[in-house]
Design a protein around this motif. Structure first.
Motif, PDB file in Angstrom:
ATOM      1  N   ALA A  51      88.012  46.474  64.658  1.00  0.00           N
ATOM      2  CA  ALA A  51      88.004  46.312  66.107  1.00  0.00           C
ATOM      3  C   ALA A  51      88.747  45.056  66.546  1.00  0.00           C
ATOM      4  O   ALA A  51      88.665  44.666  67.703  1.00  0.00           O
ATOM      5  N   SER A  52      89.478  44.437  65.628  1.00  0.00           N
ATOM      6  CA  SER A  52      90.115  43.156  65.934  1.00  0.00           C
ATOM      7  C   SER A  52      91.293  43.284  66.895  1.00  0.00           C
ATOM      8  O   SER A  52      91.697  42.310  67.515  1.00  0.00           O
ATOM      9  N   LEU A  53      91.851  44.491  67.015  1.00  0.00           N
ATOM     10  CA  LEU A  53      93.003  44.675  67.890  1.00  0.00           C
ATOM     11  C   LEU A  53      92.609  45.125  69.297  1.00  0.00           C
ATOM     12  O   LEU A  53      93.467  45.346  70.152  1.00  0.00           O
ATOM     13  N   THR A  54      91.319  45.274  69.549  1.00  0.00           N
ATOM     14  CA  THR A  54      90.834  45.653  70.870  1.00  0.00           C
ATOM     15  C   THR A  54      89.947  44.536  71.419  1.00  0.00           C
ATOM     16  O   THR A  54      89.446  43.694  70.666  1.00  0.00           O
ATOM     17  N   ALA A  55      89.765  44.531  72.729  1.00  0.00           N
ATOM     18  CA  ALA A  55      88.909  43.520  73.355  1.00  0.00           C
ATOM     19  C   ALA A  55      87.475  43.665  72.855  1.00  0.00           C
ATOM     20  O   ALA A  55      86.957  44.783  72.728  1.00  0.00           O
ATOM     21  N   ALA A  56      86.839  42.539  72.586  1.00  0.00           N
ATOM     22  CA  ALA A  56      85.485  42.529  72.041  1.00  0.00           C
ATOM     23  C   ALA A  56      84.530  41.886  73.037  1.00  0.00           C
ATOM     24  O   ALA A  56      84.869  40.902  73.696  1.00  0.00           O
ATOM     25  N   GLU A  57      83.338  42.452  73.132  1.00  0.00           N
ATOM     26  CA  GLU A  57      82.311  41.921  74.026  1.00  0.00           C
ATOM     27  C   GLU A  57      81.270  41.176  73.203  1.00  0.00           C
ATOM     28  O   GLU A  57      80.747  41.710  72.225  1.00  0.00           O
ATOM     29  N   GLN A  58      80.989  39.943  73.579  1.00  0.00           N
ATOM     30  CA  GLN A  58      80.034  39.139  72.836  1.00  0.00           C
ATOM     31  C   GLN A  58      79.289  38.195  73.775  1.00  0.00           C
ATOM     32  O   GLN A  58      79.781  37.849  74.840  1.00  0.00           O
ATOM     33  N   ASN A  59      78.101  37.807  73.357  1.00  0.00           N
ATOM     34  CA  ASN A  59      77.263  36.903  74.141  1.00  0.00           C
ATOM     35  C   ASN A  59      77.564  35.461  73.758  1.00  0.00           C
ATOM     36  O   ASN A  59      77.624  35.129  72.567  1.00  0.00           O
ATOM     37  N   GLU A  60      77.753  34.624  74.743  1.00  0.00           N
ATOM     38  CA  GLU A  60      78.093  33.226  74.522  1.00  0.00           C
ATOM     39  C   GLU A  60      77.167  32.325  75.331  1.00  0.00           C
ATOM     40  O   GLU A  60      76.573  32.744  76.328  1.00  0.00           O
ATOM     41  N   VAL A  61      77.036  31.095  74.864  1.00  0.00           N
ATOM     42  CA  VAL A  61      76.252  30.077  75.569  1.00  0.00           C
ATOM     43  C   VAL A  61      77.191  28.938  75.948  1.00  0.00           C
ATOM     44  O   VAL A  61      77.904  28.396  75.089  1.00  0.00           O
ATOM     45  N   TYR A  62      77.188  28.564  77.211  1.00  0.00           N
ATOM     46  CA  TYR A  62      78.033  27.475  77.698  1.00  0.00           C
ATOM     47  C   TYR A  62      77.151  26.435  78.383  1.00  0.00           C
ATOM     48  O   TYR A  62      75.975  26.686  78.676  1.00  0.00           O
ATOM     49  N   ARG A  63      77.741  25.302  78.626  1.00  0.00           N
ATOM     50  CA  ARG A  63      77.031  24.248  79.358  1.00  0.00           C
ATOM     51  C   ARG A  63      77.979  23.612  80.350  1.00  0.00           C
ATOM     52  O   ARG A  63      79.138  23.338  80.020  1.00  0.00           O
ATOM     53  N   ALA A  64      77.486  23.424  81.569  1.00  0.00           N
ATOM     54  CA  ALA A  64      78.293  22.773  82.603  1.00  0.00           C
ATOM     55  C   ALA A  64      78.621  21.345  82.197  1.00  0.00           C
ATOM     56  O   ALA A  64      77.972  20.750  81.334  1.00  0.00           O
ATOM     57  N   ALA A  65      79.651  20.778  82.809  1.00  0.00           N
ATOM     58  CA  ALA A  65      80.096  19.430  82.475  1.00  0.00           C
ATOM     59  C   ALA A  65      78.994  18.415  82.757  1.00  0.00           C
ATOM     60  O   ALA A  65      78.068  18.644  83.551  1.00  0.00           O
ATOM     61  N   ASP A  66      79.086  17.262  82.114  1.00  0.00           N
ATOM     62  CA  ASP A  66      78.111  16.183  82.274  1.00  0.00           C
ATOM     63  C   ASP A  66      78.089  15.727  83.734  1.00  0.00           C
ATOM     64  O   ASP A  66      79.099  15.242  84.256  1.00  0.00           O
ATOM     65  N   PRO A  67      76.931  15.858  84.417  1.00  0.00           N
ATOM     66  CA  PRO A  67      76.877  15.494  85.846  1.00  0.00           C
ATOM     67  C   PRO A  67      77.181  14.028  86.110  1.00  0.00           C
ATOM     68  O   PRO A  67      77.803  13.686  87.130  1.00  0.00           O
TER      69      PRO A  67
END
Length: 383
Positions: A51-67
């Motif tokens: 599936a490497s040649l097609t778009a992949a859906e995955q769950n990610e965790v992000y954090r907003a910039a340091d206030p």
């Protein structure tokens, strides 16, 4: 008439399908290993290599910039804005949330109410706006959980880590040259010794020749593991243990029975008239061997060279026993792969990259000399 020799079998299609199936069974894992070596660990964990040649859906965790460093006053409120991807990216956010228990609470573009006037929004392209009062926009950045659709992405970071990680004595590049140092002499030495022995057993008449041939055949079934400890003790007693010399001799000893057997079968099948004419013309056995036998025996020599090279290159057991070095100066690639993985395993992207680096040279050797392989294996089978 259907059973007459030379007629085409009705099961030819089955043989052809079986051959194609075996080829595919060998190719698919190799292609998968190559593709996986260019993927990140998140991609490997979320989808298969196919599936490497097609778009992949995955769950990610992000954090907003340091206030404390990025907030901007907006009247009585403060605002922190940015992009969760950090830089220009073709990835898109479909759903998101502020808790891992409700990762799909909001659609891309929605604004989440965090209470007491504090809000945060996240767009499909990753842009976010976090807004609140002085007490709310402080401390660490707000966490965002998102389902991201990422386009196909390949990286060379895995190869950089495998080949350049560690110091000069603890890297895959160093292990690569150590493996060459072990493999090349361990391939050449048994070929040279076995060629002389095979010629003697094939064309020289001396007492005990039949007994020596029987001993060579008997040594073919001796398990390698059975001789490891006695051979190591012998090497330590004579002072060649735990070094390249002991490893070369160990591989030579384990490879000689097959080499002698293979080369002798080939040399016996060579035209007898050529050798007899050479002797009549006054050629010595050494001249016959070097000027007639060796050139004619090249397919058999190449066939054994392929086997010996592959066995030695992929060896871990003999290297572990005879090439012990705590400093890593003589570590071979198979052992270095184990060191890269650590004691807990994992790091699949590193394993795929290191494994492909390890098999790259054997693949080149095999495809370069494969035309001699079958000719050498069939040597002496037909009279």
């Amino acid at each position: 008439m259907a059973a007459i020799a030379g007629t085409k079998s009705s099961l030819t299609w089955a043989v052809q399908l079986s051959t194609i199936a075996l080829v595919l069974l060998w190719i698919f894992p190799t292609v998968g290993l190559l593709v996986s070596s260019f993927r990140t660990v998140d991609q490997i964990n979320s989808s298969g290599w196919w599936a490497s040649l097609t778009a992949a859906e995955q769950n990610e965790v992000y954090r907003a910039a340091d206030p404390d460093e990025n907030r901007v006053a907006d009247g009585t409120m403060f605002v922190v804005s940015g992009n969760v991807f950090g830089e220009a990216s073709e990835s898109t956010v479909s759903v998101w949330g502020t808790s891992s228990r409700a990762i799909d609470a909001y659609q891309a573009g929605d604004t989440a109410d965090l209470g007491d006037g504090e809000t945060i929004s996240l767009e499909a392209n990753g842009d976010y706006v976090w807004q609140g009062n002085d007490d709310q926009i402080s401390g660490r950045g707000q966490r965002l959980f998102a389902t991201v659709t990422a386009p196909p992405d390949f990286t060379l970071d895995n190869y950089e880590q495998v080949l350049l990680s560690g110091d000069s004595t603890n890297s895959m590049a160093k292990a690569f040259f150590n493996t060459l140092t072990v493999t090349i002499p361990a391939t050449i030495i048994p070929i040279v010794v076995a060629a002389f022995a095979a010629y003697a057993l094939a064309w020289m008449d001396f007492p005990g020749r039949a007994l020596l041939i029987a001993m060579v055949v008997a040594l073919l079934v001796v398990p390698l593991q059975l001789a490891l400890i006695p051979l190591l003790r012998l090497h330590l007693e004579i002072g060649i243990g735990k070094g390249y010399l002991g490893t070369w001799l160990a591989h030579t000893g384990f490879g000689l029975p097959l080499a002698i057997y293979l080369l002798r079968n080939y040399m016996v099948g060579l035209p007898k008239d050529i050798i007899e004419n050479a002797k009549v013309d006054g050629a010595t056995d050494f001249q016959i061997f070097t000027k007639i036998i060796l050139p004619l025996s090249f397919p058999a020599l190449a066939s054994f060279a392929i086997f010996q090279f592959l066995w030695t290159w992929n060896d871990l057991l003999v290297a572990k026993v005879f090439l012990i070095d705590a400093t890593g100066e003589t570590t071979v690639m198979t052992n270095q792969i184990v060191e890269l993985l650590g004691t807990r395993g994992g790091n699949w992207e590193i394993l795929a990259t290191a494994a492909f680096v390890s098999i790259a040279v054997p693949l080149v050797v095999f495809f370069a000399m494969q035309k001699y392989l079958v000719r050498g294996l069939l040597a002496g089978s037909v009279k």
